[in-house]
Each structure stands twice: as structure tokens, then as C-alpha cells.
Design an enzyme around this catalytic site. Sequence first.
Site, PDB file in Angstrom:
ATOM      1  N   TYR A  28       0.852  -1.172   0.000  1.00  0.00           N
ATOM      2  CA  TYR A  28       0.000   0.000   0.000  1.00  0.00           C
ATOM      3  C   TYR A  28       0.897   1.233   0.000  1.00  0.00           C
ATOM      4  CZ  TYR A  28      -3.794   3.029   1.711  1.00  0.00           C
ATOM      5  OH  TYR A  28      -4.729   4.014   1.867  1.00  0.00           O
ATOM      6  N   ALA A  68      -8.854  -2.092 -17.519  1.00  0.00           N
ATOM      7  CA  ALA A  68      -9.152  -1.679 -18.888  1.00  0.00           C
ATOM      8  C   ALA A  68     -10.529  -1.016 -18.965  1.00  0.00           C
ATOM      9  CB  ALA A  68      -9.080  -2.881 -19.827  1.00  0.00           C
TER      10      ALA A  68
END
Length: 85
Positions: A28, A68
Amino acid sequence: MLICREPGQPADVLGNEYFWTSLNNDSYVPSLAERTIFTATNTHTAHEAFNHANGDVLVWKHMWQDFAVYLGVESPEPVFDTAVG
């Protein structure tokens, strides 16, 4: 993917089948930044090696299409060469 989006080209998977199906252990970013600042600003951490992983894992074959779609780019299903040698 963003580079592919500008000229309207599909975002092909870069890599091989191992990359596509393996677990990828990432960290993270805010947590990694905190550790970096800590080690850079404390003298007792000088000349020490630190590794940081917080347990976030992903498999690209499960994430690629989501990225995408989110970025508005086409991404065909990858076809990997299975020939050996």
C-alpha cells in the site's frame, strides 16, 4: 493502458503466462511512504536494510480487464506461446 488509449490501440498484456497467473505481492503506497520517511529521518536506521509488505496480493488475470474497463480501453484476452525451447 493510458498510452494505448490515446491513439485508440488495445492494451495488450505485457509479460508471459507466469506473470499473468502468479500472485503479485504489492504494498500500500501510503504505508510504504511512511516507512520510507521513517528510515530516512532517523539516525538509528542508517545502514540498515528494510523490507515492507503489507500483504496486499493480486493476480493480473483477475484485475487486467477491470483496469481496462475503468480506463476505457480495449484489452483482448491474452494468448501466450506455449512452445518450449
